[in-house]
Design an enzyme around this catalytic site. Sequence first.
Site, PDB file in Angstrom:
ATOM      1  N   ILE A 100      52.107  24.804  21.703  1.00 44.02           N
ATOM      2  CA  ILE A 100      53.095  24.798  20.614  1.00 44.02           C
ATOM      3  C   ILE A 100      54.490  24.413  21.089  1.00 44.02           C
ATOM      4  CG2 ILE A 100      51.847  26.386  19.076  1.00 44.02           C
ATOM      5  CD1 ILE A 100      53.953  28.538  19.931  1.00 44.02           C
ATOM      6  N   GLN A 160      56.661  22.682  24.612  1.00 41.56           N
ATOM      7  CA  GLN A 160      56.704  22.197  25.990  1.00 41.56           C
ATOM      8  C   GLN A 160      58.157  22.229  26.423  1.00 41.56           C
ATOM      9  OE1 GLN A 160      54.249  19.872  28.099  1.00 41.56           O
ATOM     10  NE2 GLN A 160      55.860  20.514  29.516  1.00 41.56           N
ATOM     11  N   GLY A 161      58.493  23.169  27.303  1.00 45.85           N
ATOM     12  CA  GLY A 161      59.876  23.284  27.751  1.00 45.85           C
ATOM     13  C   GLY A 161      60.065  22.654  29.114  1.00 45.85           C
ATOM     14  N   ALA A 162      61.237  22.903  29.695  1.00 45.90           N
ATOM     15  CA  ALA A 162      61.556  22.333  31.000  1.00 45.90           C
ATOM     16  C   ALA A 162      60.825  23.078  32.122  1.00 45.90           C
ATOM     17  CB  ALA A 162      63.052  22.375  31.235  1.00 45.90           C
ATOM     18  N   GLU A 163      60.556  24.359  31.888  1.00 44.62           N
ATOM     19  CA  GLU A 163      59.974  25.184  32.946  1.00 44.62           C
ATOM     20  C   GLU A 163      58.599  25.720  32.587  1.00 44.62           C
ATOM     21  OE1 GLU A 163      62.678  27.773  34.962  1.00 44.62           O
ATOM     22  OE2 GLU A 163      63.362  25.744  35.481  1.00 44.62           O
ATOM     23  N   ALA A 164      58.298  25.729  31.286  1.00 46.50           N
ATOM     24  CA  ALA A 164      57.063  26.379  30.854  1.00 46.50           C
ATOM     25  C   ALA A 164      56.466  25.702  29.629  1.00 46.50           C
ATOM     26  CB  ALA A 164      57.350  27.846  30.546  1.00 46.50           C
ATOM     27  N   LYS A 193      52.212  31.864  28.120  1.00 47.21           N
ATOM     28  CA  LYS A 193      53.335  31.129  28.704  1.00 47.21           C
ATOM     29  C   LYS A 193      52.939  30.696  30.101  1.00 47.21           C
ATOM     30  CE  LYS A 193      58.311  31.484  29.481  1.00 47.21           C
ATOM     31  NZ  LYS A 193      59.516  32.219  29.058  1.00 47.21           N
ATOM     32  N   ASP A 214      69.258  35.059  29.355  1.00 51.86           N
ATOM     33  CA  ASP A 214      69.233  33.858  28.510  1.00 51.86           C
ATOM     34  C   ASP A 214      69.259  34.251  27.030  1.00 51.86           C
ATOM     35  OD1 ASP A 214      69.109  31.185  27.836  1.00 51.86           O
ATOM     36  OD2 ASP A 214      66.953  30.989  28.202  1.00 51.86           O
TER      37      ASP A 214
HETATM   38  N1  LIG Z   1      55.579  36.216  21.948  1.00 51.82           N
HETATM   39  C1  LIG Z   1      55.895  35.167  21.166  1.00 51.82           C
HETATM   40  N2  LIG Z   1      55.542  35.166  19.860  1.00 51.82           N
HETATM   41  C2  LIG Z   1      55.836  34.104  19.069  1.00 51.82           C
HETATM   42  N3  LIG Z   1      56.452  33.001  19.512  1.00 51.82           N
HETATM   43  C3  LIG Z   1      56.827  32.937  20.805  1.00 51.82           C
HETATM   44  C4  LIG Z   1      56.565  34.012  21.702  1.00 51.82           C
HETATM   45  N4  LIG Z   1      57.009  33.663  22.911  1.00 51.82           N
HETATM   46  C5  LIG Z   1      57.532  32.428  22.780  1.00 51.82           C
HETATM   47  N5  LIG Z   1      57.436  31.981  21.514  1.00 51.82           N
HETATM   48  C6  LIG Z   1      57.896  30.667  21.001  1.00 51.82           C
HETATM   49  O1  LIG Z   1      57.965  29.740  22.070  1.00 51.82           O
HETATM   50  C7  LIG Z   1      59.326  29.360  22.313  1.00 51.82           C
HETATM   51  C8  LIG Z   1      59.585  29.215  23.805  1.00 51.82           C
HETATM   52  O2  LIG Z   1      59.250  30.403  24.473  1.00 51.82           O
HETATM   53  P1  LIG Z   1      60.165  30.963  25.648  1.00 51.82           P
HETATM   54  O3  LIG Z   1      61.545  31.097  25.129  1.00 51.82           O
HETATM   55  O4  LIG Z   1      59.521  32.168  26.200  1.00 51.82           O
HETATM   56  O5  LIG Z   1      60.042  29.819  26.722  1.00 51.82           O
HETATM   57  P2  LIG Z   1      61.100  28.791  27.315  1.00 51.82           P
HETATM   58  O6  LIG Z   1      62.428  28.936  26.665  1.00 51.82           O
HETATM   59  O7  LIG Z   1      60.475  27.457  27.358  1.00 51.82           O
HETATM   60  O8  LIG Z   1      61.099  29.336  28.738  1.00 51.82           O
HETATM   61  P3  LIG Z   1      62.234  29.378  29.817  1.00 51.82           P
HETATM   62  O9  LIG Z   1      63.487  29.793  29.097  1.00 51.82           O
HETATM   63  O10 LIG Z   1      61.720  30.377  30.789  1.00 51.82           O
HETATM   64  O11 LIG Z   1      62.304  27.985  30.342  1.00 51.82           O
HETATM   65  C9  LIG Z   1      60.168  30.427  21.632  1.00 51.82           C
HETATM   66  O12 LIG Z   1      61.428  29.979  21.253  1.00 51.82           O
HETATM   67  C10 LIG Z   1      59.286  30.786  20.447  1.00 51.82           C
HETATM   68  O13 LIG Z   1      59.417  29.829  19.431  1.00 51.82           O
HETATM   69 MG   LIG Z   2      63.444  30.364  25.502  1.00 48.48          MG
END
Ligand SMILES: Nc1ncnc2c1ncn2[C@@H]1O[C@H](COP(=O)(O)OP(=O)(O)OP(=O)(O)O)[C@@H](O)[C@H]1O
Ligand SMILES: [Mg+2]
Lengths: 176, 210
Positions: free
Chosen positions: B8, B10-14, B29, B130
């Site tokens: 759902i 695709q971020g920079a780290e995860a 994640k 963050d």
């Molecule tokens: N437990 C959860 N339930 C529902 N949606 C989630 C959940 N965890 C993450 N998401 C969705 O996924 C998105 C990205 O998740 P998260 O913020 O954990 O990762 P990230 O920002 O890519 O990671 P990082 O900041 O470590 O690089 C969130 O903004 C949210 O939309």
């Molecule tokens: Mg995030």
Amino acid sequence: MQSFTLEPFPTRGQIHILLYKNVSNAAELRKRLLSHDQELSYAFIDAKMVLDKFQLLVATNDAVQHELNSSLKTHNVHSEIVYSLSPTTNISESLRRFGISDSSTSIVVVKVGGNSEEARSHLSTLIHGEECDIKDFSNFVDISRIKKYYKIDDKINDQNEMLDIIVGSIAIKSVS
Amino acid sequence: MIESAILIKQGAEARIYTAPFLTRTAIIKERFSKTYRHPTLDKKLTARRVTQEARCLFKCRKSGVDTPVLYFVNTENSTICMEFIQGMIIKDLLISDNEYIQNKEKQDELAEKIGIALAKVHAVDVIHGDLTTSNLMLRESNQSLVIIDFGLSYVSSLPEDKAVDLYVLEKAFLSTHPNSEEMKNYKASQGILSKLAEVRLRGRKRSMVG
Ligand SMILES: Nc1ncnc2c1ncn2[C@@H]1O[C@H](COP(=O)(O)OP(=O)(O)OP(=O)(O)O)[C@@H](O)[C@H]1O
Ligand SMILES: [Mg+2]
């Protein structure tokens, strides 16, 4: 009895969960477990320590992971389930608190892999007791003991909230 | 990865997936490796990061903060499995929900919830690291404020670190809602407040002196 799949490890087979009440031979079962009787390849858990099937599945998932990456802390995947249920890393204490004792009368059994009906009929020869629906966990759970061993704040009385903390305590143990 | 998992985000780290998990629906994640790092070092650092994220997430949940429930940590494939939160991301809410865009009371109510939640996080010495509005959600079922993404979290009792958390939140919120008072319910110690004043002046970066 109910059977489940562990999505992270689908090739390990189904997980079968059974619940027994009015069990009269817990001492005999425990003795056989202690002597590593190979016929007893099941996790025998004291139903007092089980709040929900999800708790069992999360612990089983951890145990199967340990088995697959050769990091079992106990003899086999079934004893590892009992160990994984506990939030502490002390093995004998974990097995004592979550496994069956000589006086247990309600017992939860978890079996990893194999055929469900075969497991059930085999268990009916091992356990002297009555099988019941696993929806009935709440009839046997000992909430104050659960709270004590999972170190749950006394203010928390909602069982869903308790389950969330229990599940987290189990999950975090694998990296503690 | 679980076979029926759906990517759902695709971020920079995860990467973030939803997937069925032991009778429930989970968020998975997955941290991926940084190719510029030596593979052995990378594996070690990634595992450490995953562990730290899971620990901070659980520590908060255990002490009564509404965060996703931790289900499974697997450092072998750098994944954390957690509760899927059914609800809205605060960032989206503030952009697209007319009730929140127009109603000052609604905004204050939200700000209050955020302040209370962050105070609880800091009470157990977790620094979120963050605190943007993309890492805050509102549960659909009971309108509870949920803090997510402990990917940059760590444990510290320093007022300075807590002040930086507040500062990041303040900036995130003020950019969309200049008059919000999200600090109202965060009962900060004098130490944290004076640090906040300092951080406001110099920005997020830690000062090189002192
Ligand atoms: N437990 C959860 N339930 C529902 N949606 C989630 C959940 N965890 C993450 N998401 C969705 O996924 C998105 C990205 O998740 P998260 O913020 O954990 O990762 P990230 O920002 O890519 O990671 P990082 O900041 O470590 O690089 C969130 O903004 C949210 O939309
Ligand atoms: Mg995030």
